[in-house]
Design a protein around this motif. Structure first.
Motif, PDB file in Angstrom:
ATOM      1  N   THR A  53      -3.232   0.303  -7.770  1.00 44.45           N
ATOM      2  CA  THR A  53      -4.580   0.855  -7.893  1.00 44.45           C
ATOM      3  C   THR A  53      -4.462   2.376  -7.959  1.00 44.45           C
ATOM      4  OG1 THR A  53      -5.475  -0.958  -6.583  1.00 44.45           O
ATOM      5  CG2 THR A  53      -6.883   0.964  -6.866  1.00 44.45           C
ATOM      6  N   TYR A  94     -15.314  -4.212  -8.723  1.00 41.17           N
ATOM      7  CA  TYR A  94     -15.244  -4.887  -7.427  1.00 41.17           C
ATOM      8  C   TYR A  94     -15.068  -3.856  -6.319  1.00 41.17           C
ATOM      9  CZ  TYR A  94     -10.122  -4.387  -7.818  1.00 41.17           C
ATOM     10  OH  TYR A  94      -8.845  -3.894  -7.946  1.00 41.17           O
ATOM     11  N   GLN A 137       0.822  -1.222   0.000  1.00 40.70           N
ATOM     12  CA  GLN A 137       0.000   0.000   0.000  1.00 40.70           C
ATOM     13  C   GLN A 137       0.862   1.281   0.000  1.00 40.70           C
ATOM     14  OE1 GLN A 137      -3.691   0.151  -0.031  1.00 40.70           O
ATOM     15  NE2 GLN A 137      -3.115  -1.823  -0.872  1.00 40.70           N
ATOM     16  N   GLY A 186     -11.895   3.962  -8.148  1.00 42.77           N
ATOM     17  CA  GLY A 186     -10.531   3.560  -8.478  1.00 42.77           C
ATOM     18  C   GLY A 186     -10.442   2.713  -9.723  1.00 42.77           C
ATOM     19  N   ALA A 187      -9.212   2.517 -10.168  1.00 45.86           N
ATOM     20  CA  ALA A 187      -8.944   1.677 -11.324  1.00 45.86           C
ATOM     21  C   ALA A 187      -7.701   0.854 -11.052  1.00 45.86           C
ATOM     22  CB  ALA A 187      -8.735   2.531 -12.575  1.00 45.86           C
ATOM     23  N   ALA A 188      -7.796  -0.446 -11.332  1.00 47.06           N
ATOM     24  CA  ALA A 188      -6.643  -1.328 -11.160  1.00 47.06           C
ATOM     25  C   ALA A 188      -5.764  -1.236 -12.403  1.00 47.06           C
ATOM     26  CB  ALA A 188      -7.112  -2.768 -10.958  1.00 47.06           C
ATOM     27  N   TYR A 214      -6.416   5.442  -7.184  1.00 43.33           N
ATOM     28  CA  TYR A 214      -7.614   5.948  -6.512  1.00 43.33           C
ATOM     29  C   TYR A 214      -7.912   7.334  -7.047  1.00 43.33           C
ATOM     30  CZ  TYR A 214      -7.095   2.033  -3.342  1.00 43.33           C
ATOM     31  OH  TYR A 214      -6.992   0.772  -2.837  1.00 43.33           O
ATOM     32  N   LEU A 245     -15.377   1.533  -5.025  1.00 45.48           N
ATOM     33  CA  LEU A 245     -15.526   0.641  -6.173  1.00 45.48           C
ATOM     34  C   LEU A 245     -14.356   0.850  -7.122  1.00 45.48           C
ATOM     35  CD1 LEU A 245     -19.345   0.929  -6.974  1.00 45.48           C
ATOM     36  CD2 LEU A 245     -18.163  -0.494  -5.298  1.00 45.48           C
ATOM     37  N   VAL A 246     -13.782  -0.252  -7.581  1.00 47.63           N
ATOM     38  CA  VAL A 246     -12.621  -0.204  -8.465  1.00 47.63           C
ATOM     39  C   VAL A 246     -12.945  -0.969  -9.732  1.00 47.63           C
ATOM     40  CG1 VAL A 246     -10.201  -0.908  -8.725  1.00 47.63           C
ATOM     41  CG2 VAL A 246     -10.995   0.035  -6.559  1.00 47.63           C
ATOM     42  N   VAL A 247     -12.464  -0.454 -10.858  1.00 49.10           N
ATOM     43  CA  VAL A 247     -12.659  -1.110 -12.144  1.00 49.10           C
ATOM     44  C   VAL A 247     -11.329  -1.704 -12.604  1.00 49.10           C
ATOM     45  CG1 VAL A 247     -12.237   1.052 -13.408  1.00 49.10           C
ATOM     46  CG2 VAL A 247     -13.476  -0.807 -14.519  1.00 49.10           C
ATOM     47  N   LYS A 248     -11.371  -2.890 -13.212  1.00 53.68           N
ATOM     48  CA  LYS A 248     -10.160  -3.451 -13.809  1.00 53.68           C
ATOM     49  C   LYS A 248     -10.528  -4.177 -15.091  1.00 53.68           C
ATOM     50  CE  LYS A 248      -9.936  -7.866 -11.338  1.00 53.68           C
ATOM     51  NZ  LYS A 248      -9.142  -8.707 -10.418  1.00 53.68           N
TER      52      LYS A 248
END
Lengths: 170, 191
Positions: A142, B97, A110, A160-162, A144, B186-189
């Motif tokens: 990630t 997710y 993190q 967020g986006a991975a 954020y 919430l996260v998008v992948k």
């Protein structure tokens, strides 16, 4: 003499009748009314909150819709191992009407690698430079994205986006 | 003599004109099945340069989800929830997710968080479910845990919209008329 006496008596009687009338008026005002209800001054006009489900649903939907944010981002940015610069390609579309702040956080540990300044609607962040350098390799992270009201700069929420960061010699 | 010279000149001309053909490095070979195969030898090198474009994820997602929860709701699901719409504007499939959830029950004295929906009398549980309309029951709910998690909610193909609702359960001894917060990120992948 009799006339004078009669006049005095009449004036006295008139005064007594007037005083009695005033006394009755005041007494009746103090007593509770038998024919009507007294209105409550502490009541609030309108529908009590939480009772009208449809109205409440509309309020909740309106709040949620205000917090929707659109964004585009590179799912696998590539970083140069020497300069630590890479193509994040984060866009804040013009129709967002919100300021976006991006924070890149390494999933393992993190650790925060980068924090942007506020990105205005209708602009994009093509390249960033990592504030915490990474060795060559592939990392899961990630991004954020925090949304702020454009006028008040109050925090609205976060999403967020991975992404997969690749650091290599270019 | 003149005839011989004329013949020799004709042969020379034919030979000279055919040099351009013989100079061509291409040869023609009958493949045997009716096709003519053209082969090249020598000549210039042509460099082909390709650039692999990055995959861009483009979405519309909620950053804040308000809801009400009440014991007086007649259905099993005690939550009044707005429609939570998620749009995938990308050219790739994506997964949405829950990355983490911050829970604050400080105003609900004696109340604890529940992770699976089977609440005790002093517990609260909140989750998300993919549905077309507000669900009456708790089937298919993805319950929120406190802190970091990886709770998958839905999968969207390119250019698809998705819809979710908050669902929840509340114990009989949980104090009313108070506010608590549960804030999922919430996260998008890319799927």
């Amino acid at each position: 003499m009799n006339n004078k006496r009669k006049t005095v008596i009449l004036v006295f009687l008139a005064g007594a009748v007037i005083a009695l009338g005033i006394a009755c008026f005041l007494l009746l005002r103090m007593l509770p009314s038998r024919s009507g209800l007294e209105l409550e001054n502490n009541a609030t006009v309108g529908i009590m909150p939480g009772i009208d489900r449809e109205q409440r649903l509309k309020e909740l939907q309106n709040e949620l819709d205000k917090g929707l944010i659109a964004f585009s981002i590179n799912s696998s940015p590539l970083f140069d191992s020497k300069t630590q610069e890479g193509n994040l390609m984060l866009e804040n579309p013009a129709n967002n009407a919100k300021l976006l702040v991006a924070q890149v956080v390494l999933n393992e540990g993190q650790k925060t690698l980068y924090t942007s300044k506020a990105i205005q609607p209708g602009s994009y962040l093509e390249r960033i430079k990592l504030e915490q350098p990474l060795a060559e390799g592939v990392y899961e992270a990630t991004v954020y994205i925090q949304a702020y009201d454009e006028q008040t700069q109050d925090l609205i929420g976060q999403t967020g986006a991975a992404v997969t960061l690749t650091v290599q010699n270019q | 003599m003149k005839k011989v010279l004329s013949f020799l000149l004709t042969v020379a001309m034919v030979f000279a004109c055919s040099q351009a053909v013989f100079a061509d490095a291409r040869a023609y070979r009958d493949s045997g099945d009716g096709d003519i195969v053209i082969e090249t030898s020598g000549g210039k090198e042509i460099e082909l340069v390709g650039h692999v474009e990055p995959t861009i994820i483009s979405v519309v997602m909620p950053s804040y989800i308000p809801f009400d929860i009440s014991k007086s709701q007649p259905a099993e699901n005690k939550v009044v929830s707005p429609e939570i719409k998620v749009t995938n504007n990308s050219n790739v499939a994506v997964t949405i997710y829950v990355d983490n959830a911050r829970v604050d029950l400080s105003n609900l004295q004696g109340t604890s968080w529940n992770n699976n929906g089977m609440v005790a009398e002093n517990q609260v549980a909140v989750g998300l479910t993919e549905a077309a309309a507000q669900p009456e029951n708790l089937m298919g709910a993805r319950w929120l845990a406190q802190g970091q998690q990886n709770t998958e909610l839905l999968r969207l193909i390119p250019q698809q919209n998705g819809k979710m609702f908050i669902v929840g359960a509340i114990g009989s001894q949980v104090p009313e008329n108070q506010v608590f917060s549960v804030v999922p990120t919430l996260v998008v992948k890319q799927a």
